[in-house]
Design a protein around this motif. Structure first.
Motif, PDB file in Angstrom:
ATOM      1  N   ALA A 402      50.023  41.085  12.449  1.00 21.71           N
ATOM      2  CA  ALA A 402      48.595  40.061  13.144  1.00 21.71           C
ATOM      3  C   ALA A 402      49.000  39.242  13.872  1.00 21.71           C
ATOM      4  O   ALA A 402      48.534  38.599  14.748  1.00 21.71           O
ATOM      5  N   ALA A 403      50.379  39.156  14.035  1.00 27.57           N
ATOM      6  CA  ALA A 403      51.440  38.822  15.530  1.00 27.57           C
ATOM      7  C   ALA A 403      51.159  39.543  16.552  1.00 27.57           C
ATOM      8  O   ALA A 403      50.983  39.097  17.522  1.00 27.57           O
ATOM      9  N   ALA A 404      50.762  40.693  15.823  1.00 29.31           N
ATOM     10  CA  ALA A 404      51.689  41.682  17.337  1.00 29.31           C
ATOM     11  C   ALA A 404      50.157  41.779  17.896  1.00 29.31           C
ATOM     12  O   ALA A 404      49.452  42.160  18.973  1.00 29.31           O
ATOM     13  N   TRP A 405      48.630  41.461  16.860  1.00 29.74           N
ATOM     14  CA  TRP A 405      47.445  41.649  17.246  1.00 29.74           C
ATOM     15  C   TRP A 405      46.717  40.306  18.291  1.00 29.74           C
ATOM     16  O   TRP A 405      46.296  40.403  19.096  1.00 29.74           O
ATOM     17  N   GLU A 406      47.698  39.033  17.457  1.00 24.80           N
ATOM     18  CA  GLU A 406      47.434  38.206  18.533  1.00 24.80           C
ATOM     19  C   GLU A 406      48.500  38.544  19.582  1.00 24.80           C
ATOM     20  O   GLU A 406      47.430  37.338  21.153  1.00 24.80           O
ATOM     21  N   SER A 407      49.642  38.369  20.087  1.00 20.95           N
ATOM     22  CA  SER A 407      49.642  38.594  21.735  1.00 20.95           C
ATOM     23  C   SER A 407      49.161  39.436  21.966  1.00 20.95           C
ATOM     24  O   SER A 407      49.277  39.327  23.877  1.00 20.95           O
ATOM     25  N   GLY A 408      48.188  40.658  21.762  1.00 21.89           N
ATOM     26  CA  GLY A 408      47.155  40.871  23.140  1.00 21.89           C
ATOM     27  C   GLY A 408      46.911  42.817  23.470  1.00 21.89           C
ATOM     28  O   GLY A 408      46.377  43.056  23.230  1.00 21.89           O
TER      29      GLY A 408
END
Length: 508
Positions: A402-408
């Protein structure tokens, strides 16, 4: 027809069938002949019924001749991993405990393939109950890699991977619990896709680990895999974990990706999966091919940067607590009473004794190992320390995604397998080395996100796979990126990777 049809991809075979250039009967017979010629040396199939396949092919030809409108898969043969129940057809899950069992119904994916007009060639070999990474745990015989018959084809869907790579089927279905589609695809030079968890029905798929198991395609090309995925995907009310949402448009994504333009796409290279400081156990040749593929993505217009997912380092121990725990529950149904093997039922023994004898003889050593491990992890006094902690790690892995997707980033990439195919027997007595083969594929399985393995070239003459991971329900992104890599590498080589097998004259 001058071209050997077994050397063609499924899309081209479908085109020729629709155009009347080829009949399904002739095509099916060509694959059956190749199976008869080569499978003794490969061990890809556990069951082949040529008469039934030819009768089905004749039925499809008759419908086409009568003007019935058929889909793009109609008349194209397919192989099924022997974990999918198939009405009237022996289904063993690679285990002696189900030897001779002929199910009275079809799995949902089997039903959907029949509705699409495919022709079932047979059921493919597998590690027993999908527990393994090499297809050496089959109760019947090991499967060999068409690239080098002295090496493994990966697992647990090694029969499907060997059948497709060896030209014994144009495409096949496998299942992926911790990497059992992607890892064998990487080791045999195929495209393999694990769908978003819940994207393909599990109804009628003999369960290993219910919160992880997924069915998916294995094929020679990305477009083939996408079409097969579209045929089997979609909501199924008989599967409580099935996602009630339309199947993403996958084939169109693959066609778009093959155009080679990835402008605007943001790619994250996972540091913990073969990046700096995390190369132990990774072969240099594998890392080199993956780095070249990443550079290729940049040349196609993608923005590439490194992404850290710290919890991925804990995926291996977490998986080998969660999956065996679920297996210890799922496999309790095989007791020698309702179906399959029954040992010691001579009237002199109690039901408990018959069940014990049946399981002792019916389950292989790897299955017993995992049942014991899972039962221990679930036992009173240890549940929180082992199974409970593993589920917490699973949550952390999901948060890293999720953090990876939120990072863009739009997709994450890594090697599919840390190594190329290893020699048969090399890891049989070392379970930890065998388990490490799934190091790269486990995070996506634990998080339930889609992931594809696409060929990235050769190392030491053996295939290497690039893994592409995307957010849940974004399977189309995997196909788009994989198709772009496939097309660019084909252009650079001037041929598809599997054509190398034909040029070498490999004939197990």
């Amino acid at each position: 027809m001058d071209t050997d049809p077994t050397a063609l991809d499924a899309v081209e075979l479908g085109r020729r069938l629709a155009a009347g250039e080829l009949s399904s009967v002739d095509l099916t017979r060509a694959f059956l002949d190749r199976i008869a010629e080569r499978d003794a040396g490969l061990g890809a199939y556990l069951h082949v019924d040529g008469d039934a396949a030819l009768a089905r092919a004749a039925e499809i030809d008759g419908a086409r001749g009568s003007g019935v409108e058929l889909g793009p898969l109609a008349g194209v043969p397919v192989a099924l991993k022997d974990v999918f129940v198939t009405e009237g057809v022996p289904t063993t899950s690679g285990s002696r405990i189900l030897e001779g069992w002929r199910p009275p119904y079809d799995a949902t994916v089997t039903t959907r393939l029949k509705a699409a007009g495919t022709v079932l060639l047979g059921k493919t070999n597998m590690d027993e109950f999908a527990m393994g990474s090499s297809t050496e745990n089959s109760a019947y015989r090991p499967t060999r890699n068409p690239w080098d018959p002295d090496r493994v084809p990966g697992g647990s869907s090694g029969g499907s991977s060997a059948a497709v790579a060896g030209g014994l089927a144009p495409w096949a279905l496998g299942t992926d619990t911790g990497g059992s589609i992607r890892q064998p695809a990487a080791l045999t030079g195929l495209v393999g896709h694990k769908p978003t968890y819940g994207g393909v029905s599990r109804y009628g798929m003999i369960a290993f680990s219910s919160s992880l198991d997924q069915a998916g395609p294995m094929a020679r090309t990305v477009l083939d895999a996408a079409l097969l995925h579209e045929a089997i995907g979609g909501h199924d009310p008989r599967d409580s974990t099935s996602i009630d949402a339309p199947v993403p448009v996958l084939a169109e994504a693959a066609r778009r990706g093959a155009g080679g333009d990835l402008s605007g796409l943001r790619v994250g290279v996972v540091r913990e999966l073969g990046g700096e400081g995390h190369t132990d156990g990774y072969e240099p040749g594998v890392l080199a091919r993956v780095q070249e593929a990443v550079a290729l993505l940049e040349r196609l217009g993608a923005e590439v940067r490194e992404v850290s997912c710290p919890a991925f380092d804990l995926a291996l121990p977490a998986y080998y607590l969660i999956a065996p725990s679920e297996a210890s529950s799922n496999l309790a149904r095989f007791e020698g009473v309702r179906f399959g093997l029954r040992v010691g039922d001579d009237g002199s023994r109690s039901l408990e004794e018959v069940m014990s004898l049946t399981r002792e003889q019916g389950f292989g050593p790897e299955v017993k190992r995992r049942i014991i491990l899972g039962t221990y992890a679930l036992s009173a006094g240890y549940y929180d320390a082992y199974y409970g902690q593993a589920q917490k790690v699973r949550t952390l892995i999901g948060r890293d995604f999720a953090a990876a997707w939120e990072s863009g980033v739009d997709v994450l990439v890594s090697p599919t397998s840390p190594t190329v195919a290893w020699p048969i027997g090399a890891r049989v007595d070392d379970p930890l080395a065998m388990y490490a083969a799934d190091l790269c594929t486990l995070p996506a399985s634990l998080a339930g996100v889609p992931a594809t393995s696409v060929p990235a070239g050769l190392s030491g003459g053996l295939p290497v796979g690039l893994q592409v991971m995307a957010p849940a329900l974004a399977d189309d992104r995997c196909y788009r990126v994989a198709a772009a890599v496939e097309a660019a590498l084909d252009d650079a080589r001037g041929h598809r990777l599997l054509d190398e097998l034909d040029r070498r004259g490999v004939a197990p």
